[in-house]
Design a protein around this motif. Sequence first.
Motif, PDB file in Angstrom:
ATOM      1  N   UNK A  41      56.145  32.315  70.090  1.00 18.72           N
ATOM      2  CA  UNK A  41      54.793  32.653  69.650  1.00 18.72           C
ATOM      3  C   UNK A  41      54.834  34.000  68.942  1.00 18.72           C
ATOM      4  N   UNK A  42      54.171  34.105  67.795  1.00 17.44           N
ATOM      5  CA  UNK A  42      54.342  35.283  66.940  1.00 17.44           C
ATOM      6  C   UNK A  42      53.017  35.990  66.657  1.00 17.44           C
ATOM      7  N   UNK A  43      53.139  37.309  66.418  1.00 15.28           N
ATOM      8  CA  UNK A  43      52.003  38.154  66.067  1.00 15.28           C
ATOM      9  C   UNK A  43      52.236  38.670  64.650  1.00 15.28           C
ATOM     10  N   UNK A  44      51.250  38.492  63.772  1.00 10.66           N
ATOM     11  CA  UNK A  44      51.376  38.973  62.394  1.00 10.66           C
ATOM     12  C   UNK A  44      50.265  39.972  62.094  1.00 10.66           C
ATOM     13  N   UNK A  92      54.161  29.137  64.374  1.00 11.33           N
ATOM     14  CA  UNK A  92      54.020  29.607  65.741  1.00 11.33           C
ATOM     15  C   UNK A  92      53.203  30.871  65.892  1.00 11.33           C
ATOM     16  N   UNK A  93      52.455  31.261  64.850  1.00 13.36           N
ATOM     17  CA  UNK A  93      51.611  32.449  64.936  1.00 13.36           C
ATOM     18  C   UNK A  93      50.422  32.153  65.855  1.00 13.36           C
ATOM     19  N   UNK A  95      58.277  32.498  51.694  1.00 19.47           N
ATOM     20  CA  UNK A  95      58.652  32.779  53.068  1.00 19.47           C
ATOM     21  C   UNK A  95      57.566  32.301  54.018  1.00 19.47           C
ATOM     22  N   UNK A  96      57.865  32.354  55.297  1.00 20.09           N
ATOM     23  CA  UNK A  96      56.940  32.049  56.380  1.00 20.09           C
ATOM     24  C   UNK A  96      57.292  32.986  57.529  1.00 20.09           C
ATOM     25  N   UNK A  97      56.435  33.060  58.538  1.00 18.97           N
ATOM     26  CA  UNK A  97      56.798  33.880  59.696  1.00 18.97           C
ATOM     27  C   UNK A  97      58.027  33.317  60.397  1.00 18.97           C
ATOM     28  N   UNK A  98      58.167  32.008  60.423  1.00 17.46           N
ATOM     29  CA  UNK A  98      59.363  31.438  61.034  1.00 17.46           C
ATOM     30  C   UNK A  98      60.610  31.852  60.266  1.00 17.46           C
TER      31      UNK A  98
END
Length: 325
Positions: free
Chosen positions: A2-5, A80-81, A275-278
């Motif tokens: 799980x991600x934080x942006x 997964x954000x 790009x993506x956070x993944x």
Amino acid sequence: MKKIELHLHLEGAAPPAFIRSLAKEKHIDIGKIFDEAGNYAFDDFWHFLKVYEAATSVLTRPEDYARLTRAVLEQSAESGVVYSECFLSPDFCGGRDLGAWREYLHAIRETADDAGRDTGVTLRGIVTCIRHFGPAKARETARCAAEAAGEFITGFGIAGDETAGKPADFAWSFDMAREAGLRLTAHAGEWGGPQSIRDCLRDLRVERLGHGVRAIEDLALVDELAEAGTVLEVCPGSNIALGLYPDWRAHPVRALYERGVTVTVSTDDPPFFHTTMQNEFDRLHAVFDGDDAVLDRINRNALDAAFCDADTKARIAKLLEPGHV
């Protein structure tokens, strides 16, 4: 994971297919901003700004921003954000007119709430003035920010061409935002060198810096950032795509982290930079030689630095706990 942006421009996150479709609906010809594959096409950072503004030109109604918000949150969820802060510019949302800005913001927030339930992504907004639009327009933007300060609009910042004007020119706007209770960030240390960072910290008194990576050129500044706990919203994929660094191994994110700087990782304008956070986390995993603990620390840095209330932060923290589904 799980991600934080923390560093995401709402318009800059618009999928090119979304912008092409909207332009077609409105019979607006912006074909020159795309390549043969249908992706955004630009030569350098300054050309990128022009392409960005051309893409944004088709977003002319609150309902356009509602559709955009849902598309962006769905895109974030795929990586997964679970918590995201996006930059919103009243310059693009109603031309800094307070009445129009309220309508755009209502559409964005209502959709964010609905889409958040569907995607699991919590969204907060950071109102952002555009540096190369000048200090006078920035003051109007600050008024929009102050008027909207609250649970959803939690921050104020500045983006755009770092070579235009000086941070001190925008001090009035940041003072207004601060008095309204907004948290502060500023783009610096990307196309401006270390001095641009020092100027923002001194004149705008921000707690976070968008990018900030060129601090590495002044190790005394790096140590000052580490000691003060100043948070860097690092966007490696963006920096590499725009030619600031040739590749991930040359990027200073690891060096900054190892010298104690509080770094976070975000995508900036993901479809522009492919790009993506993944993808950012996958590449970061390689840069740190597969050390999962580092990625977890960087992700938790972002949650600690988030411009949201304590209850929201506590709720998101539970999602990051091991084994949470």
